[in-house]
Design an enzyme around this catalytic site. Structure first.
Site, PDB file in Angstrom:
ATOM      1  N   THR A 181      57.274  12.363  79.331  1.00  0.00           N
ATOM      2  CA  THR A 181      56.902  10.952  79.193  1.00  0.00           C
ATOM      3  C   THR A 181      57.319  10.479  77.798  1.00  0.00           C
ATOM      4  O   THR A 181      57.879  11.244  77.013  1.00  0.00           O
ATOM      5  CB  THR A 181      55.383  10.768  79.302  1.00  0.00           C
ATOM      6  OG1 THR A 181      54.777  11.333  78.123  1.00  0.00           O
ATOM      7  CG2 THR A 181      54.823  11.473  80.526  1.00  0.00           C
ATOM      8  N   GLU A 193      64.030  20.451  72.428  1.00  0.00           N
ATOM      9  CA  GLU A 193      65.484  20.300  72.336  1.00  0.00           C
ATOM     10  C   GLU A 193      65.940  18.908  72.759  1.00  0.00           C
ATOM     11  O   GLU A 193      66.839  18.317  72.158  1.00  0.00           O
ATOM     12  CB  GLU A 193      66.145  21.370  73.215  1.00  0.00           C
ATOM     13  CG  GLU A 193      67.655  21.340  73.265  1.00  0.00           C
ATOM     14  CD  GLU A 193      68.286  21.573  71.910  1.00  0.00           C
ATOM     15  OE1 GLU A 193      68.551  20.564  71.222  1.00  0.00           O
ATOM     16  OE2 GLU A 193      68.488  22.740  71.522  1.00  0.00           O
ATOM     17  N   VAL A 248      66.644  15.242  70.724  1.00  0.00           N
ATOM     18  CA  VAL A 248      67.890  14.797  70.104  1.00  0.00           C
ATOM     19  C   VAL A 248      69.050  15.194  71.019  1.00  0.00           C
ATOM     20  O   VAL A 248      69.206  16.374  71.342  1.00  0.00           O
ATOM     21  CB  VAL A 248      68.085  15.469  68.722  1.00  0.00           C
ATOM     22  CG1 VAL A 248      69.355  14.947  68.053  1.00  0.00           C
ATOM     23  CG2 VAL A 248      66.876  15.244  67.825  1.00  0.00           C
ATOM     24  N   ALA A 306      69.661  14.678  74.243  1.00  0.00           N
ATOM     25  CA  ALA A 306      69.319  15.076  75.622  1.00  0.00           C
ATOM     26  C   ALA A 306      69.544  16.575  75.826  1.00  0.00           C
ATOM     27  O   ALA A 306      68.945  17.385  75.132  1.00  0.00           O
ATOM     28  CB  ALA A 306      70.095  14.245  76.637  1.00  0.00           C
ATOM     29  N   LEU A 321      72.114  18.444  75.104  1.00  0.00           N
ATOM     30  CA  LEU A 321      73.012  19.153  74.169  1.00  0.00           C
ATOM     31  C   LEU A 321      72.209  20.142  73.317  1.00  0.00           C
ATOM     32  O   LEU A 321      71.120  19.818  72.846  1.00  0.00           O
ATOM     33  CB  LEU A 321      73.714  18.150  73.242  1.00  0.00           C
ATOM     34  CG  LEU A 321      74.673  17.164  73.895  1.00  0.00           C
ATOM     35  CD1 LEU A 321      75.238  16.209  72.837  1.00  0.00           C
ATOM     36  CD2 LEU A 321      75.806  17.896  74.604  1.00  0.00           C
ATOM     37  N   GLY A 346      69.821   1.762  82.697  1.00  0.00           N
ATOM     38  CA  GLY A 346      68.887   2.783  82.210  1.00  0.00           C
ATOM     39  C   GLY A 346      69.303   3.439  80.910  1.00  0.00           C
ATOM     40  O   GLY A 346      68.791   4.479  80.535  1.00  0.00           O
ATOM     41  N   GLU A 402      65.764   1.888  76.224  1.00  0.00           N
ATOM     42  CA  GLU A 402      64.319   1.888  76.500  1.00  0.00           C
ATOM     43  C   GLU A 402      64.000   0.540  77.150  1.00  0.00           C
ATOM     44  O   GLU A 402      64.749  -0.423  76.979  1.00  0.00           O
ATOM     45  CB  GLU A 402      63.544   1.973  75.177  1.00  0.00           C
ATOM     46  CG  GLU A 402      63.878   3.168  74.314  1.00  0.00           C
ATOM     47  CD  GLU A 402      63.170   4.424  74.761  1.00  0.00           C
ATOM     48  OE1 GLU A 402      62.091   4.312  75.367  1.00  0.00           O
ATOM     49  OE2 GLU A 402      63.721   5.524  74.537  1.00  0.00           O
ATOM     50  N   ASP A 445      64.974   4.465  67.091  1.00  0.00           N
ATOM     51  CA  ASP A 445      65.127   5.665  67.906  1.00  0.00           C
ATOM     52  C   ASP A 445      66.055   6.672  67.213  1.00  0.00           C
ATOM     53  O   ASP A 445      65.766   7.871  67.169  1.00  0.00           O
ATOM     54  CB  ASP A 445      65.692   5.252  69.275  1.00  0.00           C
ATOM     55  CG  ASP A 445      65.656   6.411  70.241  1.00  0.00           C
ATOM     56  OD1 ASP A 445      64.550   6.959  70.441  1.00  0.00           O
ATOM     57  OD2 ASP A 445      66.722   6.785  70.762  1.00  0.00           O
ATOM     58  N   LYS A 499      65.413  10.499  65.467  1.00  0.00           N
ATOM     59  CA  LYS A 499      66.204  11.702  65.768  1.00  0.00           C
ATOM     60  C   LYS A 499      66.700  12.380  64.495  1.00  0.00           C
ATOM     61  O   LYS A 499      66.616  13.601  64.362  1.00  0.00           O
ATOM     62  CB  LYS A 499      67.387  11.342  66.672  1.00  0.00           C
ATOM     63  CG  LYS A 499      66.945  10.960  68.083  1.00  0.00           C
ATOM     64  CD  LYS A 499      68.117  10.490  68.917  1.00  0.00           C
ATOM     65  CE  LYS A 499      67.663  10.089  70.310  1.00  0.00           C
ATOM     66  NZ  LYS A 499      68.700   9.391  71.058  1.00  0.00           N
ATOM     67  N   GLY A 548      70.842  10.352  79.916  1.00  0.00           N
ATOM     68  CA  GLY A 548      70.959  10.463  81.370  1.00  0.00           C
ATOM     69  C   GLY A 548      69.917  11.424  81.891  1.00  0.00           C
ATOM     70  O   GLY A 548      69.565  12.405  81.232  1.00  0.00           O
TER      71      GLY A 548
END
Ligand code: ADP
Ligand code: ASP
Ligand code: MG
Length: 814
Positions: free
Chosen positions: A554, A605, A608, A610, A612, A663, A666, A677, A681, A796
């Site tokens: 979430t 993980e 930052v 997604a 990767l 999408g 945010e 954002d 990160k 994604g």
């Protein structure tokens, strides 16, 4: 001659008795058979209950009696549909005697051990009669012999000691002249030398069988029960437990002494003396191999043979400075308990002699405490020792194996395995012979402890992970699907048994102690109980499953606030939610500390880039002794999307709207476009590089128009994008004039961090970023000239879910 014993479940229903009769019939084709039987399953408990009720003037004893009566009657009728009058009339007469006995107890308000033995003996006497008569009815050569006429004991009611000389003689004499092929003997019951009815202790039918086997010098004793042998641990508590093929007498004795109730501990002695092997078999599955218990079953087998547990244990601790160096304390303590006939199960003494700690059955606590306090009254008054300390609701778990003494590190592994799962150990005892290592733990931890130890010692190859996932929207849903799809692969290739034990969205939640079936999880979740954040935590805690992992999918602040609670319960946390990691530095630090202290990893993980492997790579660089000097990165899939699609033929407003619709941003696009954002990160990367920093320390140069920055609602904000189109076009025009592309860049350099929109020239590593790609360049002491670069899709649902999945698998490889 063959000796077989069938336990309560094996003779617990007409269906099972038929199985028993078939087995006996087949055996009797080759040799004569002696069959020792227990009472019909559950009857001994009911007889004792009726006795208690009658003693307490509780009329309910009559109902209990009726239940006992009816269960015997229905078994007789089902077994003998074509005529049962002779069996029924004898059983009716016996039941009348039982009723009179209970009425007598009710009248005098007293149930002595002697009467109690008389009472429970009805169980075996009835079952053996019914089985023998049914066999006769079916034309088999069978007789029932009352073992009260064979087994002679002292008058130690409820757990009498056998006089072997007389008993053996009786048994040998009887079987010398017995003409029938099959002899049915009631287990558990005996007579004292004075002719009173006695019993051999709960579970004592095994013992009766061993006595007969030893007296007759048979080749093997068979104990038939409801499981396929002696298991590596209690199969009712550990699904992965499996039958042990061969085990030594000593080990079997230790295991059963410490709770493996498949065998009653004294059983082993009579057959041990004569080297008669015991074969444990399953009445419900006669083909199963079972377990052979024998003298030299050990060889070079694994050091730990089994794990057992005893519940309802109390711990007594006697301590005080007055104990040191003064002989006789232990003797007086044990004498006191022995006088009260209290069985001591476990003893530990600190080498300082300052304290001594005993494990006893919980039911004995009151008597023990009173007796000990009286024995040491003087010393307590003089403050030489403290009044005895009593702790209850405990259990003993024990590793058993004769070969343990030849292997180092077994107790270390046992305690570290328990420690890793947050199981508190209250006392430890290791027999000098090292056949047994015991630990006293909380009753509530037993299932988890047995499972986790079983995994460590018997399934070294597989590790079970139990995940509790909250947030099954876009990303969460993908994660559940990926887990569902990969479950088999993980088990076969990585030896990870991954189970989803809890699922929640904002409306409902569901749990499954042995894993939720993922095939129709959405339906199950829709019908789940009402969701609550605390409720989810409480349930995960209460299930107390080993290797539990809480997965936060979430962006919820309140959920991030619960991580500390999970970690304190040794539940690992895996999150794509960035809030905790980018919150106040002290909070971030505290979570790291708790993670270390409670041995519960905290992995993020996906905070930052997604899926990767950015944080993992950074952690590995640092763990291997490298030092980060600078980080340059494009970390926002959303802003990349926006600036890749924005040019002099498109409108900034349209592009941002489109990014939202697909999408990439945010729900509130300001979080992305204001740079917050990205700032979060780079903050996380800076912190993971070892720098104490807060969000305010990051220099954020905004590119939004002044009115865009000031807007106080999403709608307002969109209005400013339309009004300020010229502002955004000028940013684009400047970049174009300089032959550059616009990229939103995060930097960390020399302990300082910044985020800003930059013009990136052709040929720069950042210039060719497609779609929502992210890129990170790490400059370190080792990568000082050429940076280490990680690049790929940075947003994604699918890749974020696989990043979470990778974190979960990382825990499986721990
Ligand atoms: P019976 O009535 O046949 O004497 P018991 O109920 O006394 O049977 O003993 C069999 C039971 O012992 C099994 O059903 C199982 O629940 C329990 N048990 C506990 N520990 C073990 C173990 N290590 N191996 C096999 N069974 C065990
Ligand atoms: N019926 C007795 C008991 O339940 C003895 C036995 O089954 O072994 O303890
Ligand atoms: Mg038993």
């Amino acid at each position: 001659m063959k000796v077989l014993k069938f336990g309560g479940t094996s003779v617990g229903s007409s269906k099972n008795i038929n199985r028993v009769i078939n087995i006996l019939d087949a055996y009797s084709k080759d040799s004569n058979v002696v069959c020792v039987v227990s009472a019909v399953g559950g009857i001994t408990d009911k007889l004792l209950l009726a006795g208690q009720q009658a003693q307490n003037k509780d009329e309910a004893f009559k109902d209990t009696f009726d239940i006992i009566k009816n269960s015997h009657f229905s078994i007789i009728k089902e077994l003998n549909p074509n005529g049962n009058s002779s069996i029924l009339s004898f059983v009716e007469e016996r039941l009348e005697a039982l009723k009179s006995l209970l009425e007598g107890i009710y009248l005098i308000n007293e149930l002595s051990p002697k009467t109690s033995d008389k009472l429970v003996s009805f169980g075996e006497l009835l079952s053996s009669f019914i089985i023998a008569e049914t066999m006769k009815n079916r034309g088999l050569s069978a007789e029932r012999k009352n073992s009260q006429e064979l087994v002679v004991t002292n008058s130690n009611f409820t757990k009498a000691e056998v006089y072997f000389k007389d008993t053996n003689k009786n048994i040998i004499d009887y079987f010398k002249s017995a003409a029938q092929k099959i002899t049915i003997l009631p287990g558990f019951v005996a007579n004292s030398a004075n002719g009173e009815q006695t019993t051999l202790g709960r579970g004592g039918s095994d013992f009766s069988a061993a006595i007969v086997a030893a007296a007759l010098h048979v080749k093997q004793l068979e104990i038939w029960t409801d499981v396929s042998g002696m298991f590596t641990t209690n199969p009712k508590l550990v699904k992965q437990a499996y039958p042990i093929e061969t085990i030594s007498y000593q080990e079997a004795m230790e295991l059963s002494h410490f709770g493996a109730k498949v065998l009653y501990p004294p059983t082993v002695q009579p057959v041990l003396d004569l080297d008669i092997p015991i074969h444990i078999k399953n009445t419900m599955d006669p083909e199963a191999v079972g377990t052979i218990i024998s003298k030299d079953a050990n060889g070079s087998s694994s050091p730990v043979k089994g794990i057992s547990n005893i519940s309802n244990i109390a711990l007594l601790t006697l301590q005080g400075t007055g104990m040191v160096g003064i002989p006789g304390f232990s003797r007086r303590l044990f004498e006191t308990l022995s006088n009260e006939k209290i069985n001591v199960i476990l003893i530990t003494q600190a080498s300082s002699e300052h304290s001594i700690c005993l494990g006893i059955e919980e039911k004995d606590v009151e008597i023990a405490k009173t007796a000990i306090d009286i024995t040491f009254e003087n010393e307590i008054e003089l403050h030489k020792i403290d009044p005895i300390i009593v702790e209850t609701n405990l259990s003993i778990i024990a590793l058993v194996g004769e070969n343990m003494k030849n292997h180092q590190g077994i107790s270390g592994k046992m305690f570290s395995t328990l420690g890793k799962n947050n199981i508190n150990i209250r006392a430890i005892a290791q027999g000098a012979s090292e056949k047994n290592i015991s630990a006293v733990i909380d009753e509530t931890d037993v299932k988890k402890a047995l499972n986790t130890l079983h995994e460590a010692f018997f399934e070294t190859m597989t590790k079970q992970l139990n995940v509790f996932i909250t947030g099954v929207g876009n990303v969460g849903e993908k994660l559940v699907e990926q887990i569902h799809q990969q479950k088999k692969y993980l088990k076969e290739n990585l030896k990870i048994n991954l189970r989803v034990a809890g699922l929640s969205n904002s409306r409902t939640m569901i749990f499954g102690e042995s894993g939720i079936a993922l095939k129709n999880w959405k339906e199950q979740l829709a019908n789940g109980e009402k969701a609550s954040l605390e409720g989810f935590f409480e349930k995960a805690k209460a299930l107390n499953l080993r290797n539990s992992i809480f997965v936060d999918v979430t962006a919820n602040k309140d959920i991030a606030g619960l991580y500390a609670k999970y970690l304190r319960e040794s539940i690992a946390v895996v999150a794509c939610n960035k809030i905790a990691c980018s919150s106040e530095f002290n909070n971030y630090k505290e979570l790291k500390r708790l993670s270390l202290k409670y041995n519960a990893p905290y992995l993020f993980e996906t905070n930052v880039g997604a899926g990767l492997p950015i944080i993992d790579t950074l952690n590995n660089l640092i763990a291997s002794g490298d030092k980060v000097t600078s980080i340059q990165a494009v970390l926002s899939g959303s802003l990349n999307y926006v600036f890749n699609n924005f040019n002099d033929t498109t409108k900034f407003y349209d592009v941002v709207k489109q990014a939202g619709a697909e999408g990439y941003t945010e729900p509130d696009p300001r979080i992305d476009l204001s740079g917050v954002d990205v700032a979060r990160k780079i903050l996380i990367l800076a912190r993971e590089s070892g720098v104490a920093m807060n969000l305010e320390d990051i220099e954020n140069t905004p590119f939004l128009s002044p009115s865009g920055l000031k807007s106080d609602s999403v709608d307002d904000f969109y209005d400013t994008l339309i009004a300020d189109e010229a502002h955004y076009q000028s940013l684009y025009a400047s970049a174009k004039a300089n032959n550059c592309q616009l990229k939103y860049v995060a930097k960390f350099d020399d302990g300082k961090a910044s985020v800003s929109l930059q013009e990136i020239p052709e040929g720069h590593p950042f210039s060719n970023l497609e779609g929502s790609d992210n890129i990170v360049m790490f400059y370190t002491q080792r990568y000082s000239q050429q940076p280490m670069i990680i690049k790929g899709a940075g947003a994604g649902a699918d890749v974020t879910a696989s990043g979470l999945f990778a974190d979960i698998i990382r825990l499986g490889n721990d």
